[in-house]
Design a protein around this motif. Sequence first.
Motif, PDB file in Angstrom:
ATOM      1  N   ARG A 175       2.480  -5.387   0.765  1.00  0.00           N
ATOM      2  CA  ARG A 175       1.975  -4.783   1.994  1.00  0.00           C
ATOM      3  C   ARG A 175       0.508  -4.422   1.824  1.00  0.00           C
ATOM      4  N   PRO A 176      -0.313  -4.621   2.842  1.00  0.00           N
ATOM      5  CA  PRO A 176      -1.755  -4.335   2.720  1.00  0.00           C
ATOM      6  C   PRO A 176      -2.050  -2.899   2.315  1.00  0.00           C
ATOM      7  N   GLU A 177      -1.278  -1.936   2.817  1.00  0.00           N
ATOM      8  CA  GLU A 177      -1.548  -0.545   2.467  1.00  0.00           C
ATOM      9  C   GLU A 177      -1.257  -0.264   0.990  1.00  0.00           C
ATOM     10  N   ILE A 178      -0.254  -0.959   0.438  1.00  0.00           N
ATOM     11  CA  ILE A 178       0.028  -0.811  -0.999  1.00  0.00           C
ATOM     12  C   ILE A 178      -1.093  -1.435  -1.819  1.00  0.00           C
ATOM     13  N   ALA A 179      -1.557  -2.613  -1.393  1.00  0.00           N
ATOM     14  CA  ALA A 179      -2.659  -3.276  -2.100  1.00  0.00           C
ATOM     15  C   ALA A 179      -3.903  -2.393  -2.103  1.00  0.00           C
ATOM     16  N   ARG A 180      -4.212  -1.765  -0.972  1.00  0.00           N
ATOM     17  CA  ARG A 180      -5.384  -0.888  -0.890  1.00  0.00           C
ATOM     18  C   ARG A 180      -5.193   0.353  -1.770  1.00  0.00           C
ATOM     19  N   TRP A 181      -3.981   0.912  -1.753  1.00  0.00           N
ATOM     20  CA  TRP A 181      -3.688   2.108  -2.546  1.00  0.00           C
ATOM     21  C   TRP A 181      -3.859   1.819  -4.041  1.00  0.00           C
ATOM     22  N   ILE A 182      -3.332   0.694  -4.498  1.00  0.00           N
ATOM     23  CA  ILE A 182      -3.451   0.339  -5.919  1.00  0.00           C
ATOM     24  C   ILE A 182      -4.916   0.102  -6.280  1.00  0.00           C
TER      25      ILE A 182
END
Length: 195
Positions: free
Chosen positions: A142-149
């Motif tokens: 998910r894009p939000e997970i990618a950004r968070w990591i």
Amino acid sequence: MTRFDAGRLTGLSDGIFAVALTLLVLGIVPPESDGAHLIHALVLKAPAFGIFALSFAIVAYHWVAHHLIFSLVEIVEVQFIWLNLLFLFAVVILPFSAGVLGRYPTAPVALILYGTNVAFCSVTLMLVWWRMVRARLNTEIRPEIARWISLRFTIWLVLSLVGIALALILPIASLVLFAALPLLYACTSRPPRSA
């Protein structure tokens, strides 16, 4: 073939992490003392043991972050493998820089060496992560997970660089910052919830 199963790379990575974690304790040499002064000699070893505990936590953080990446990887490719090996190189030299810092815990050069090693671990792990995303080694992140990591890796790197800079002017503050890094990670490890 350009893409491969991740199992062998995961096994190699875990083996290197296990060696690095074990090597850290070799930087603590048992004190030489007669029985009457053993407590005093052990107290003098406290800084080295503290650096061991800090370094164990930093390597453990990188293992957890690495494990997170590899839990998302479906397949691997050659560039990803080489970047992962570069990251493992950064991890396996940490016992050396930890040994230097354990002997000279407030020396600016020792703190700079240690901080550079920690930052090198962070940079190379970020490269592994970015390669996984760019090469689409997992198509369901998910894009939000990618950004968070990505944000977490970036913050760790920036704080490592701040620790290096502090070593030149406030060595104790630099050491405190490095000690705070694993605690910061542990306290902010919950990923964003899905919408």
